[in-house]
Scaffold this active site. Structure first.
Site, mmCIF file in Angstrom:
data_model
loop_
_atom_site.group_PDB
_atom_site.id
_atom_site.type_symbol
_atom_site.label_atom_id
_atom_site.label_comp_id
_atom_site.label_asym_id
_atom_site.label_seq_id
_atom_site.Cartn_x
_atom_site.Cartn_y
_atom_site.Cartn_z
ATOM 1 N N ARG A 90 0.839 -1.196 0.000
ATOM 2 C CA ARG A 90 0.000 0.000 0.000
ATOM 3 C C ARG A 90 0.886 1.263 0.000
ATOM 4 O O ARG A 90 0.585 2.238 -0.665
ATOM 5 C CB ARG A 90 -0.875 -0.034 1.256
ATOM 6 C CG ARG A 90 -2.035 0.906 1.199
ATOM 7 C CD ARG A 90 -2.899 0.714 2.405
ATOM 8 N NE ARG A 90 -3.755 -0.451 2.287
ATOM 9 C CZ ARG A 90 -5.016 -0.404 1.881
ATOM 10 N NH1 ARG A 90 -5.555 0.726 1.567
ATOM 11 N NH2 ARG A 90 -5.736 -1.487 1.809
ATOM 12 N N ASP A 150 -19.434 3.366 -2.742
ATOM 13 C CA ASP A 150 -19.616 2.359 -1.688
ATOM 14 C C ASP A 150 -21.098 2.191 -1.333
ATOM 15 O O ASP A 150 -21.581 1.069 -1.177
ATOM 16 C CB ASP A 150 -18.801 2.740 -0.437
ATOM 17 C CG ASP A 150 -17.297 2.669 -0.693
ATOM 18 O OD1 ASP A 150 -16.878 1.854 -1.541
ATOM 19 O OD2 ASP A 150 -16.541 3.432 -0.057
ATOM 20 N N ARG A 153 -22.901 0.292 -4.094
ATOM 21 C CA ARG A 153 -22.687 -1.164 -4.023
ATOM 22 C C ARG A 153 -23.597 -1.779 -2.958
ATOM 23 O O ARG A 153 -24.265 -2.785 -3.190
ATOM 24 C CB ARG A 153 -21.212 -1.450 -3.705
ATOM 25 C CG ARG A 153 -20.340 -1.195 -4.916
ATOM 26 C CD ARG A 153 -18.869 -1.390 -4.642
ATOM 27 N NE ARG A 153 -18.135 -1.315 -5.906
ATOM 28 C CZ ARG A 153 -16.869 -0.938 -6.022
ATOM 29 N NH1 ARG A 153 -16.174 -0.605 -4.937
ATOM 30 N NH2 ARG A 153 -16.284 -0.900 -7.201
ATOM 31 N N HIS A 177 -12.210 4.859 2.489
ATOM 32 C CA HIS A 177 -12.613 4.006 1.371
ATOM 33 C C HIS A 177 -11.798 2.720 1.468
ATOM 34 O O HIS A 177 -10.642 2.684 1.113
ATOM 35 C CB HIS A 177 -12.294 4.754 0.071
ATOM 36 C CG HIS A 177 -12.696 4.014 -1.162
ATOM 37 N ND1 HIS A 177 -13.932 3.449 -1.329
ATOM 38 C CD2 HIS A 177 -12.016 3.763 -2.317
ATOM 39 C CE1 HIS A 177 -13.992 2.878 -2.528
ATOM 40 N NE2 HIS A 177 -12.845 3.055 -3.139
#
Ligand code: APR
Length: 313
Positions: A90, A150, A153, A177
């Protein structure tokens, strides 16, 4: 009539431009990519223009690698960046994409000093922070797109489960997120009915877990990150701003003490209008919800520290 620039003509950027054009409320869209992808940007723009006679819109669209063409944009959507590759940590992704997002922001600001910036590049909360700091803009003019996607979904999964139209499901999610996003089922309604009256806790928990994994699920299915819903979500934010609707959406916004969070960009409910973020709603969260949000903010804060160490802004 307005001018909108989309930076990055890849899957998400080209979709944002295409969705926006087909809504026919913008005068001109500029789709910009790096020099080696200039022709690709031009091709995506031309394809969208050739759709205009079929779908009856008049928005013109130009593909380019030249920031001068973006001058005077009302809104700029930044989708430039690399998707996370296997073996990439990351932190690696943060350093690559922060380099891209800060250099893009510098160019955007040079040609459009009064614009409103919507960041889509990941990791979203950090990239939004990077664009805000690099731009030097007030916080109402720099934001990130994550919450609409989000919640979309989550609403889509609920619609399937309940056998109702997704149009009738209203919801809000907060926080970063990613895995730490904070669902708030007590604010989810189905045609005005609290969702908790229509679905078992067990099923709702499974839907929330699937929502948190939403991006990864699509990654597994299509081999790269999603673009239709992310593109439509960013376009919806542009529409709310350009039309000064004003709409209420979960948006990644810079916080200065709201919800006990300072100097971080995280998802919160806001009012979006002609000035960008017109207002941040502060909900009275329950203790456990506050704790989830705090944990989510801590995860974002760790990534922001990695960004700060790069000294890019
Ligand atoms: N300036 C302009 N464009 C750039 C730059 C830059 N400095 N660096 C990269 N790009 C462009 C790439 O050339 C590419 O066309 O950004 C585009 C990214 O497109 P894709 O690789 O197709 O990625 P996409 O799926 O569109 O995702 C873009 O949005 O949802 C997020 O996680 C996703 O961070 C990723 C971003």
């Amino acid at each position: 009539m307005s001018k909108v620039t989309v930076i990055g003509a890849g899957n998400v950027g080209a979709t944002v431009a295409n969705v926006l054009a087909s809504k026919d409320f913008i005068k001109e869209i500029i789709l910009l990519d790096i020099p080696v992808k200039k022709e690709f940007a031009q091709g995506k723009a031309l394809d969208t223009w050739q759709q205009a006679p079929i779908d009856y819109y008049g928005t013109t669209i130009v593909g380019t690698d030249d920031y001068a063409a973006t001058a005077g944009s009302d809104v700029v959507v930044i989708t430039a960046g690399l998707p996370r590759k296997p073996g990439m940590s990351r932190d690696d992704l943060i350093s690559v994409n922060a380099g891209i997002v800060t250099s893009v922001t510098e160019n955007v600001v040079k040609y459009s000093p009064n614009t409103i910036i919507i960041v889509v590049s990941n990791p979203l909360d950090v990239m939004t922070y990077a664009a805000l700091k690099k731009s030097g803009f007030p916080a109402n003019r720099v934001m990130g797109m994550a919450g609409i996607l989000d919640t979309a979904r989550y609403r889509a999964f609920l619609a399937t489960e309940l056998g109702v139209s997704p149009k009738d499901i209203q919801a809000i999610l907060m926080g970063g997120h990613g895995d730490t996003m904070v669902p708030l089922p007590r604010y989810t309604t189905v045609g005005g009915i609290p969702v908790t009256e229509l679905i078992s806790e067990e099923k709702l928990d499974a839907i929330i877990a699937r929502t948190k994994d939403g991006g990864a699920e699509l990654g597994r299915l299509i081999g790269t990150s999603a673009w239709y819903a992310p593109g439509a979500a960013a376009a919806q934010m542009v529409e709310a701003i350009v039309k000064d609707e004003p709409r209420v959406f979960p948006v990644c916004a810079y916080l200065t003490g709201q919800y006990g969070i300072k100097d971080l960009c995280v998802g919160v409910p806001v009012v979006l209008g002609k000035n960008g973020i017109e207002k941040i709603f502060e909900l009275k969260l329950k203790k456990e919800e506050k704790e989830l949000l705090k944990a989510s903010a801590a995860a974002v804060s760790n990534m922001v520290e990695a960004f700060k160490n790069l000294k890019l802004a």
